[in-house]
Design an enzyme around this catalytic site. Structure first.
Site: not given
Length: 457
Positions: A433, A174, A50, A39, A178
């Site tokens: 840590h 926008g 990414k 998809g 995205i």
């Protein structure tokens, strides 16, 4: 003529996961996909961006290498090489999904599905009969009715991610998820990027402090940001575009590429015969993913719920289990969101503003990345962790992280919230840590009024 227990239209993260779960439960399953399996997420969204953001991060590291005592020659961006690398990643993952479908005994049919009834669909001349249907057709880029946006050369994220060159000037219409991710990528690659956003903040659904920090970070990397502004028209010139913007005043901006990134629309083509109930032009479903028509289910972006791949996958599992007679229910109470900018953003649950509206008293703990040893060692001190809890019980109701590894560590808070855990549950858990994840521990201490590595306010 073939008959299946379950037919699924769409092989994105909702459709293919639903298919795998249905097959596991003993249901004869077929998936119809007109393009690539995986998809939008795998082919045109999550994975490509990414992959490219990793390149942007490498460039950022090189840019600041001299401060760490490293002398590195100035890098050049080879977009053709970058695209080849991105496509290799996509192809490997697509092949993996295809192998998963085959390995689970699921039939995959290529082509566009046209549903003729609640039990029949056609793909070209092939007729498929089924007992139950799952619609997972997803969404596509929405182009708003602004004059000039139909001009040749106006890009959506799909086309921008295929460019074989770096635009000199890029305007992004926008400032959502995205838009901000692509601004991060292309500004790192060398484009002069301008974001135009109608709202007061970028990524307006995020916590306002997170948004403000992101805006500051993007501006410091050279991105120009215009908020409370609206694009009223785009004009194509010989070799560039002129974008007319209104806000406090009207201005005209020039760019050689314009990206439209203002949202998504449902892919409803081929489903008209079902006459399903719609809500905001998305298919209306209940928490079992059932539509208004018995035996027909919908999952993923097509439902208009939360348009995230991991939500679609969970919806797909719920639909498959419901069909198999199991007691499955979709819950949206704990859904982490991730934004792959520099720095990253991870968020789950209520924002501070929402929490104040819903609860009588809340506890808020905030811990800065600059006080984290690992972040300081990495040279990644921009950002913070903010954790929000219901005051009386200490139950965690939200967490918002901006900083290194934010998209990875938000999962630990989601797990706590899913179990209705408290601030005390976090502080009693020993965190390794030095790590970035211990900033969550520190923020929980702050929320309890017992900070360890910052001075009590």
């Amino acid at each position: 003529m073939s008959h299946y227990d379950v037919a699924i239209i769409g092989a994105g993260p909702g459709g293919y996961v639903a298919a795998i779960r249905a097959a596991q439960l003993g249901l004869k399953t077929v998936v119809v996909e007109k393009e690539q399996v995986g998809g939008t997420c795998l082919n045109l969204g999550c994975i490509p961006t990414k992959t490219l953001i990793m390149n942007a991060e490498i460039l950022q590291e090189i840019k600041h290498a001299e401060k760490r005592g490293l002398k590195v020659p100035k890098p050049e961006v080879d977009m053709q090489g970058t695209q080849k690398m991105k496509n290799r990643v996509i192809n490997q993952l697509v092949s993996g999904v295809e192998l998963l479908l085959k390995g689970n005994g699921i039939d995959l049919i290529r082509g566009e599905a046209n549903v003729s009834s609640e039990n029949t669909l056609k793909v070209s001349n092939q007729e498929i009969h089924f007992s139950q249907l799952i619609i997972a057709t997803g969404s596509s880029n929405f182009i708003p009715p602004i004059p000039g946006l139909n001009e040749e050369g106006i890009l959506t994220s799909t086309e921008l991610l295929e460019l074989d060159h770096v635009p000199e000037k890029l305007i992004i219409i926008g400032g959502g998820v995205i838009g901000c991710e692509l601004a991060t990528i292309f500004s790192s690659f060398g484009s002069k990027v301008t974001i135009i956003e109608m709202q007061s903040y970028l990524v307006p659904l995020m916590d306002t402090e997170v948004s403000a920090t992101l805006m500051t970070s993007l501006k410091s990397s050279g991105v120009k940001i215009l908020t409370n502004c609206k694009v009223v028209g785009v004009q194509r010139e010989t070799s560039n575009f002129e974008v007319s913007v209104t806000g406090a005043k009207e201005v005209v901006l020039e760019a050689d590429q314009v990206l439209v990134s203002v949202g998504r629309k449902a892919n409803l083509k081929g489903l008209e015969a079902l006459k399903l109930d719609l809500e905001r032009n998305y298919i209306k479903v209940n928490d079992r993913m059932e539509t208004s028509l018995k035996g027909v289910y919908a999952v993923g972006d097509i439902t208009g719920k939360i348009q995230l791949a991991h939500v679609a996958s969970r919806q797909g599992i719920v639909a498959a289990e419901t069909i198999a007679g199991k007691q499955a229910m979709m819950s949206y109470r704990v859904v982490p969101s991730c934004i792959y900018t520099i720095p990253e953003i991870g968020s789950v649950g209520l924002t501070e503003t929402q929490a104040k509206e819903m609860y009588k008293e809340i506890a808020v703990g905030k811990f800065p990345m600059r006080a984290c040893g690992k972040a300081l060692a990495m040279g990644a001190t921009t950002g913070f962790v903010k954790i929000i809890a219901e005051k009386k019980s200490g139950r965690v109701i939200g967490c918002h992280i901006i900083g290194p590894n934010a998209t990875e560590i938000i999962g630990q808070v989601a797990a706590v919230m899913e179990q209705e855990g408290t601030l005390m549950d976090i502080t009693r858990t020993i965190h390794a840590h030095p790590t970035i994840s211990e900033t969550v521990l520190e923020a929980a201490h702050v929320a309890l009024g017992e900070p360890i590595h910052v001075i009590k306010a």
